[in-house]
Motif scaffolding. Sequence first.
Motif, PDB file in Angstrom:
ATOM      1  N   VAL A 148       6.073   3.617  -2.989  1.00  0.00           N
ATOM      2  CA  VAL A 148       4.900   3.238  -2.180  1.00  0.00           C
ATOM      3  C   VAL A 148       4.909   1.724  -1.944  1.00  0.00           C
ATOM      4  O   VAL A 148       4.665   1.249  -0.834  1.00  0.00           O
ATOM      5  N   TYR A 149       5.228   0.975  -3.005  1.00  0.00           N
ATOM      6  CA  TYR A 149       5.285  -0.488  -2.890  1.00  0.00           C
ATOM      7  C   TYR A 149       6.333  -0.904  -1.850  1.00  0.00           C
ATOM      8  O   TYR A 149       6.064  -1.718  -0.961  1.00  0.00           O
ATOM      9  N   LEU A 150       7.526  -0.339  -1.980  1.00  0.00           N
ATOM     10  CA  LEU A 150       8.615  -0.736  -1.081  1.00  0.00           C
ATOM     11  C   LEU A 150       8.339  -0.325   0.361  1.00  0.00           C
ATOM     12  O   LEU A 150       8.619  -1.078   1.293  1.00  0.00           O
ATOM     13  N   ALA A 151       7.786   0.874   0.565  1.00  0.00           N
ATOM     14  CA  ALA A 151       7.464   1.321   1.924  1.00  0.00           C
ATOM     15  C   ALA A 151       6.439   0.373   2.544  1.00  0.00           C
ATOM     16  O   ALA A 151       6.530   0.021   3.723  1.00  0.00           O
ATOM     17  N   SER A 152       5.474  -0.067   1.734  1.00  0.00           N
ATOM     18  CA  SER A 152       4.429  -0.978   2.233  1.00  0.00           C
ATOM     19  C   SER A 152       5.011  -2.363   2.507  1.00  0.00           C
ATOM     20  O   SER A 152       4.843  -2.935   3.589  1.00  0.00           O
ATOM     21  N   HIS A 153       5.722  -2.884   1.521  1.00  0.00           N
ATOM     22  CA  HIS A 153       6.195  -4.265   1.533  1.00  0.00           C
ATOM     23  C   HIS A 153       7.353  -4.472   2.512  1.00  0.00           C
ATOM     24  O   HIS A 153       7.406  -5.441   3.252  1.00  0.00           O
ATOM     25  N   ASP A 154       8.305  -3.528   2.516  1.00  0.00           N
ATOM     26  CA  ASP A 154       9.527  -3.712   3.316  1.00  0.00           C
ATOM     27  C   ASP A 154       9.417  -3.118   4.709  1.00  0.00           C
ATOM     28  O   ASP A 154      10.132  -3.533   5.612  1.00  0.00           O
ATOM     29  N   GLY A 175       8.876   6.280 -14.716  1.00  0.00           N
ATOM     30  CA  GLY A 175       9.882   5.220 -14.767  1.00  0.00           C
ATOM     31  C   GLY A 175       9.819   4.170 -13.673  1.00  0.00           C
ATOM     32  O   GLY A 175      10.751   3.392 -13.524  1.00  0.00           O
ATOM     33  N   SER A 176       8.731   4.111 -12.887  1.00  0.00           N
ATOM     34  CA  SER A 176       8.618   3.018 -11.911  1.00  0.00           C
ATOM     35  C   SER A 176       8.528   1.681 -12.637  1.00  0.00           C
ATOM     36  O   SER A 176       7.959   1.594 -13.729  1.00  0.00           O
ATOM     37  N   ARG A 177       9.085   0.635 -12.016  1.00  0.00           N
ATOM     38  CA  ARG A 177       8.952  -0.722 -12.579  1.00  0.00           C
ATOM     39  C   ARG A 177       7.504  -1.207 -12.412  1.00  0.00           C
ATOM     40  O   ARG A 177       7.008  -2.009 -13.167  1.00  0.00           O
ATOM     41  N   LEU A 178       6.866  -0.744 -11.336  1.00  0.00           N
ATOM     42  CA  LEU A 178       5.531  -1.233 -10.986  1.00  0.00           C
ATOM     43  C   LEU A 178       4.464  -0.224 -11.379  1.00  0.00           C
ATOM     44  O   LEU A 178       4.743   0.931 -11.649  1.00  0.00           O
ATOM     45  N   LYS A 179       3.220  -0.686 -11.355  1.00  0.00           N
ATOM     46  CA  LYS A 179       2.079   0.165 -11.726  1.00  0.00           C
ATOM     47  C   LYS A 179       1.395   0.675 -10.449  1.00  0.00           C
ATOM     48  O   LYS A 179       1.596   0.144  -9.364  1.00  0.00           O
ATOM     49  N   ILE A 180       0.519   1.663 -10.613  1.00  0.00           N
ATOM     50  CA  ILE A 180      -0.217   2.203  -9.470  1.00  0.00           C
ATOM     51  C   ILE A 180      -1.001   1.095  -8.764  1.00  0.00           C
ATOM     52  O   ILE A 180      -1.094   1.054  -7.542  1.00  0.00           O
ATOM     53  N   ARG A 181      -1.545   0.134  -9.552  1.00  0.00           N
ATOM     54  CA  ARG A 181      -2.321  -0.962  -8.974  1.00  0.00           C
ATOM     55  C   ARG A 181      -1.473  -1.785  -7.991  1.00  0.00           C
ATOM     56  O   ARG A 181      -1.946  -2.197  -6.935  1.00  0.00           O
ATOM     57  N   ASP A 182      -0.202  -2.034  -8.363  1.00  0.00           N
ATOM     58  CA  ASP A 182       0.708  -2.791  -7.477  1.00  0.00           C
ATOM     59  C   ASP A 182       0.948  -2.030  -6.179  1.00  0.00           C
ATOM     60  O   ASP A 182       1.020  -2.621  -5.096  1.00  0.00           O
ATOM     61  N   ALA A 183       1.103  -0.707  -6.305  1.00  0.00           N
ATOM     62  CA  ALA A 183       1.353   0.127  -5.131  1.00  0.00           C
ATOM     63  C   ALA A 183       0.147   0.094  -4.192  1.00  0.00           C
ATOM     64  O   ALA A 183       0.291  -0.061  -2.977  1.00  0.00           O
ATOM     65  N   ILE A 184      -1.057   0.217  -4.768  1.00  0.00           N
ATOM     66  CA  ILE A 184      -2.283   0.198  -3.958  1.00  0.00           C
ATOM     67  C   ILE A 184      -2.431  -1.151  -3.261  1.00  0.00           C
ATOM     68  O   ILE A 184      -2.722  -1.227  -2.062  1.00  0.00           O
ATOM     69  N   GLU A 185      -2.194  -2.235  -4.007  1.00  0.00           N
ATOM     70  CA  GLU A 185      -2.337  -3.579  -3.441  1.00  0.00           C
ATOM     71  C   GLU A 185      -1.367  -3.797  -2.283  1.00  0.00           C
ATOM     72  O   GLU A 185      -1.739  -4.340  -1.230  1.00  0.00           O
ATOM     73  N   ALA A 186      -0.130  -3.323  -2.445  1.00  0.00           N
ATOM     74  CA  ALA A 186       0.869  -3.486  -1.372  1.00  0.00           C
ATOM     75  C   ALA A 186       0.454  -2.700  -0.134  1.00  0.00           C
ATOM     76  O   ALA A 186       0.570  -3.196   0.994  1.00  0.00           O
ATOM     77  N   ALA A 187      -0.059  -1.485  -0.336  1.00  0.00           N
ATOM     78  CA  ALA A 187      -0.499  -0.667   0.811  1.00  0.00           C
ATOM     79  C   ALA A 187      -1.683  -1.327   1.510  1.00  0.00           C
ATOM     80  O   ALA A 187      -1.761  -1.366   2.739  1.00  0.00           O
ATOM     81  N   GLN A 188      -2.615  -1.885   0.715  1.00  0.00           N
ATOM     82  CA  GLN A 188      -3.777  -2.554   1.319  1.00  0.00           C
ATOM     83  C   GLN A 188      -3.351  -3.812   2.089  1.00  0.00           C
ATOM     84  O   GLN A 188      -3.864  -4.082   3.171  1.00  0.00           O
ATOM     85  N   LYS A 189      -2.420  -4.555   1.521  1.00  0.00           N
ATOM     86  CA  LYS A 189      -1.959  -5.777   2.202  1.00  0.00           C
ATOM     87  C   LYS A 189      -1.247  -5.436   3.513  1.00  0.00           C
ATOM     88  O   LYS A 189      -1.234  -6.232   4.438  1.00  0.00           O
ATOM     89  N   ALA A 190      -0.636  -4.247   3.558  1.00  0.00           N
ATOM     90  CA  ALA A 190       0.058  -3.821   4.786  1.00  0.00           C
ATOM     91  C   ALA A 190      -0.856  -3.018   5.707  1.00  0.00           C
ATOM     92  O   ALA A 190      -0.402  -2.469   6.704  1.00  0.00           O
ATOM     93  N   ASP A 191      -2.160  -2.942   5.365  1.00  0.00           N
ATOM     94  CA  ASP A 191      -3.146  -2.192   6.174  1.00  0.00           C
ATOM     95  C   ASP A 191      -2.711  -0.762   6.435  1.00  0.00           C
ATOM     96  O   ASP A 191      -2.797  -0.276   7.564  1.00  0.00           O
ATOM     97  N   THR A 192      -2.220  -0.101   5.404  1.00  0.00           N
ATOM     98  CA  THR A 192      -1.672   1.243   5.578  1.00  0.00           C
ATOM     99  C   THR A 192      -2.548   2.286   4.905  1.00  0.00           C
ATOM    100  O   THR A 192      -2.880   2.158   3.728  1.00  0.00           O
TER     101      THR A 192
END
Length: 295
Positions: A148-154, A175-192
């Motif tokens: 989710v993070y990578l789809a949002s960020h990249d 086994g994700s390196r990141l947490k759910i909070r990071d994924a949510i933040e990336a999606a919000q920053k990408a307005d997705t």
Amino acid sequence: VVQLFFNVKDKHGALIPNLTKDNFDLFEDGKPQTIKYFKAETDLPLTLGILIDSSGSQMRVLDMEKTVGGSFLESTLRPKDEAFVISFDVDINLLQDFTSSVSRLKHALNEAKINTGGVGCSGGPLGPQGPIPCSSSGPRGTALYDAVYLASHDEFSHEVGRKAMILLTDGEDQGSRLKIRDAIEAAQKADTICYVLLIADRGFYGGFGYSGDSDMKKLTQETGGRVIDVGNKIEKLRQAFDQISQELRSQYNAGYTPTNPNRDGSFRKVEIKSKPGDYKIQARSGYYATRHEED
């Protein structure tokens, strides 16, 4: 200008069209805002990301996801829309970058394969050489939050307009390196907007159930989407895709210039309320006041 895409439903869950900006009050951090721009969006181009879980738990449902996902793309995408396809398991693979070609997207969905092996430390534009370090330590089974993070960020962060991510998964991260909070933040920053089709083959869990749904509810509620529980029924999956298609085609778009002019990167809580007040509004919970929000 901050843009807010949202759906309005009655208490039975039916979508309500034909409202005007006079039907809404908008608040940022509790302070009333003036809606400067308002439109019922059906024609604005749509940018879609399909993220398909190809970890071991999806073994019995993956073919169903490919079939129904393909027909969803066929019926939903218009010529000016674009989509991409990512599969995620121990690795994250960009199977098809942005394209408006439905046949390419369907081909990419069909390329998704169950992978329960070790992390490969290779990959294309998404994956180990991206913002997440590659290491094979620790168990990795389903790098859901990382995906989710990578789809949002990249992918999504470079696009403008209406953006929606559709996750086909049982919601279990392992086994994700990141947490759910990071994924949510990336999606919000990408307005997705994130939708999750919760596809769980209950038999795989040996009757113990699974626990991914609470994190998935958090992800969808904060980005303006929702979780639809599909289980392993193809008919339910078809209905879920139909509902998403209808919601994406009946969004409202409200634009406003915040009374707080600071571009300090902080999170701003946004609330939109309907008049009359018994409508249910599905919208993101806020945005980050960074430079890219500006027109």
